[in-house]
Design a protein around this motif. Structure first.
Motif, PDB file in Angstrom:
ATOM      1  N   CYS A 426       4.014 -10.477  -1.107  1.00  0.00           N
ATOM      2  CA  CYS A 426       3.539  -9.102  -1.302  1.00  0.00           C
ATOM      3  C   CYS A 426       2.015  -8.962  -1.370  1.00  0.00           C
ATOM      4  N   THR A 430       0.907  -6.248   4.289  1.00  0.00           N
ATOM      5  CA  THR A 430       0.495  -4.839   4.348  1.00  0.00           C
ATOM      6  C   THR A 430       1.546  -3.975   5.035  1.00  0.00           C
ATOM      7  N   ASP A 432       4.159  -1.283   5.061  1.00  0.00           N
ATOM      8  CA  ASP A 432       4.442  -0.199   4.133  1.00  0.00           C
ATOM      9  C   ASP A 432       5.936   0.134   4.125  1.00  0.00           C
ATOM     10  N   ARG A 437       9.245  -4.628  -1.937  1.00  0.00           N
ATOM     11  CA  ARG A 437       7.893  -4.899  -2.419  1.00  0.00           C
ATOM     12  C   ARG A 437       7.843  -4.939  -3.939  1.00  0.00           C
ATOM     13  N   ALA A 439       4.714  -6.074  -5.516  1.00  0.00           N
ATOM     14  CA  ALA A 439       3.314  -5.992  -5.908  1.00  0.00           C
ATOM     15  C   ALA A 439       2.531  -5.322  -4.794  1.00  0.00           C
ATOM     16  N   ALA A 440       1.446  -4.690  -5.172  1.00  0.00           N
ATOM     17  CA  ALA A 440       0.595  -4.026  -4.179  1.00  0.00           C
ATOM     18  C   ALA A 440      -0.182  -5.067  -3.388  1.00  0.00           C
ATOM     19  N   LEU A 446      -4.752   2.133  -3.217  1.00  0.00           N
ATOM     20  CA  LEU A 446      -3.470   2.740  -3.559  1.00  0.00           C
ATOM     21  C   LEU A 446      -3.546   4.253  -3.425  1.00  0.00           C
ATOM     22  N   THR A 456       9.304   2.409  -3.057  1.00  0.00           N
ATOM     23  CA  THR A 456       8.464   1.454  -3.769  1.00  0.00           C
ATOM     24  C   THR A 456       7.370   2.216  -4.508  1.00  0.00           C
ATOM     25  N   PRO A 457       6.970   1.751  -5.670  1.00  0.00           N
ATOM     26  CA  PRO A 457       5.908   2.441  -6.413  1.00  0.00           C
ATOM     27  C   PRO A 457       4.525   2.234  -5.827  1.00  0.00           C
ATOM     28  N   TYR A 458       4.437   1.419  -4.787  1.00  0.00           N
ATOM     29  CA  TYR A 458       3.134   1.101  -4.226  1.00  0.00           C
ATOM     30  C   TYR A 458       2.972   1.750  -2.865  1.00  0.00           C
ATOM     31  N   SER A 459       2.181   2.785  -2.824  1.00  0.00           N
ATOM     32  CA  SER A 459       1.809   3.418  -1.564  1.00  0.00           C
ATOM     33  C   SER A 459       0.319   3.183  -1.375  1.00  0.00           C
ATOM     34  N   PHE A 460      -0.070   2.802  -0.189  1.00  0.00           N
ATOM     35  CA  PHE A 460      -1.458   2.392  -0.007  1.00  0.00           C
ATOM     36  C   PHE A 460      -1.977   2.806   1.358  1.00  0.00           C
TER      37      PHE A 460
END
Length: 463
Positions: A426, A430, A432, A437, A439-440, A446, A456-460
């Motif tokens: 993770c 990259t 998405d 996932r 981890a960011a 973010l 997933t709580p990670y949007s980047f």
């Protein structure tokens, strides 16, 4: 990826200096002008396919080494190091890394050495504090885990032993007894509770634990025979490695002894012929050479003899937590081996639930490469205290464009479109919208949306 220009100035310069040639001499050998060679060595011109073939033909040079020897492990190697927390405030994309390698390869290599030294707790004045395991692994990969002299010696010895007995273990035991006055004794687990092998020089015995299976007993006996009869060759490789401390030298010595043992059990020419005849079917190779799955897997990473190369496999071994205990890239240049993290979408993490089952998978990485992998759980040596036996997962793989002839790839679509998207863990991945996932990714900004919540709580922000 296939159309990307290859700038290999640092490698060509190192090849020329190793051959003790001037630019003029090498230019004449390659039938190009000295000025053009100068531009290639300064990374101002890419290396053409014609020149790669000339290098391979005239210098017995493997073109794959041009990629393997890129400073710092190439773009992927630099990227892994720049994923460290200290660089979180920087955004260095792949294009910038490629430009760095082209413009200043030696500076990139200097950065890698300094970073690795600092990461291992060392500094410029204390190289002895470097991680000995990493030092030894670097030396092994420098040879692409192929030691031609040891292979040749082991092959000659194997042929000699076959003349005396069909049973290799018995032949090794007899040679140890007759030539070196050493006998083999199998002792109960209660006598050797915490070790699998002991050399008792007073009793002139190689003492092996009864917990070892037949393949492991043969391996341990072969390793001892190698330590005795290939002592000069092994010590020559160790001294030539210029390792800084006794620990790393002993680790390297142990690897070379194990290498000899595997080469004695699976002699190069016979093993390669069997691989090609069976489509690298590991179960057949195990039975034919009296070896374990892990021993065969390791041996497959070493098949790089000039003029008789096998397929360039990589091997990795992990435990249930994902911790790596063995990794050999061989000639594969696989970033899957080098990565500090692994992706849970890779089947290697699932084999613990299905012991003895071989699971194949076609996976695609973010860099566009596609790999055919084979994974299986293996059991280590242990007594089952409290009902627990040590377990590991062994993963093998090679580039998908070389996998068509494999027994395990029959009937499988090896096209890139059929591959499972897999990352290098993770922090380095990259991709998405991956529901797995955890981890960011590093070096990505973010994004937050108060009105929506994704899988997933990670949007980047991606490039």
């Amino acid at each position: 990826m296939a159309d990307r220009k290859l700038f290999a100035g640092a490698v060509i310069k190192r090849l020329r200096r190793t051959a003790n040639m001037t630019q003029l001499a090498l230019a004449e050998a390659l039938d190009i002008s000295p000025s053009y060679l100068n531009l290639i060595e300064r990374n101002q011109r890419p290396l053409s396919a014609r020149l790669m073939l000339l290098l391979a033909d005239r210098f017995d040079f493997d073109p794959r080494q041009l990629v393997a020897d890129q400073p710092g492990g190439g773009v992927d190697g630099l990227g892994r190091r720049l994923a460290a927390p200290m660089f979180d405030d920087l955004v260095v994309d792949r294009a910038e890394l490629e430009e760095w390698l082209i413009a200043a390869p030696n500076a990139a290599e200097a950065f890698v050495r300094l970073f690795d030294s600092r990461s291992a707790g060392g500094d410029d004045n204390a190289p002895e504090t470097l991680d000995p395991f990493q030092l030894v692994r670097t030396e092994i990969e420098r040879w692409r885990n192929h030691f031609a002299d040891l292979d040749a010696m082991a092959e000659t010895l194997a042929d000699e032993l076959r003349l005396g007995a069909a049973d290799l273990y018995g032949a090794i035991a007899e040679r140890l007894r007759v030539n070196h006055q050493l006998t083999i004794r199998i002792l109960p687990e209660t006598v050797l509770p915490d070790i699998v092998r002991r050399l008792d020089l007073h009793a002139r015995q190689l003492q092996l634990s009864e917990m070892l299976d037949p393949a492991s007993r043969t391996f341990q006996a072969a390793a001892l025979l190698g330590e005795i009869e290939a002592q000069a060759e092994i010590e020559g490789l160790v001294s030539g490695a210029d390792l800084p401390d006794k620990v790393s030298k002993r680790l390297y010595h142990r690897h070379l002894s194990s290498y000899f043992a595997a080469a004695l059990m699976m002699p190069y020419a016979r093993f390669l012929r069997a691989c090609e005849q069976t489509g690298y079917q590991i179960q057949v190779l195990q039975r034919r050479f009296g070896a374990s799955f892990e021993q065969v897997a390791h041996r497959l990473t070493t098949m790089q003899r000039v003029g008789a190369r096998g397929l360039p496999f990589f091997m990795i071994r992990i435990d249930r937590s994902g911790l790596v205990s063995k990794r050999f890239a061989g000639a594969s240049n696989a970033s899957l081996v080098e990565s500090a993290h692994r992706c849970p979408l890779w089947e290697i993490h699932r084999v613990f639930d299905r012991p003895l089952e071989e699971r194949s998978q076609l996976i695609g990485l973010e860099d566009g490469s596609t790999w055919f992998t084979l994974s299986r759980a293996v059991q280590g040596v242990g007594t089952g205290v409290n009902g627990y036996f040590p377990e590991f997962a062994v993963g093998l793989g090679l580039s998908a464009d070389m996998a068509a002839g494999l027994y395990y790839a029959r009937g499988i679509d090896l096209s890139t479109e059929s591959a499972t998207p897999v990352g290098l863990g993770c922090p380095a991945c990259t991709r998405d919208k991956c529901p797995q996932r955890s981890a960011a990714p590093k070096n990505r900004t973010l994004k937050f949306d108060e009105l929506e919540s994704g899988l997933t709580p990670y949007s980047f922000v991606n490039d």
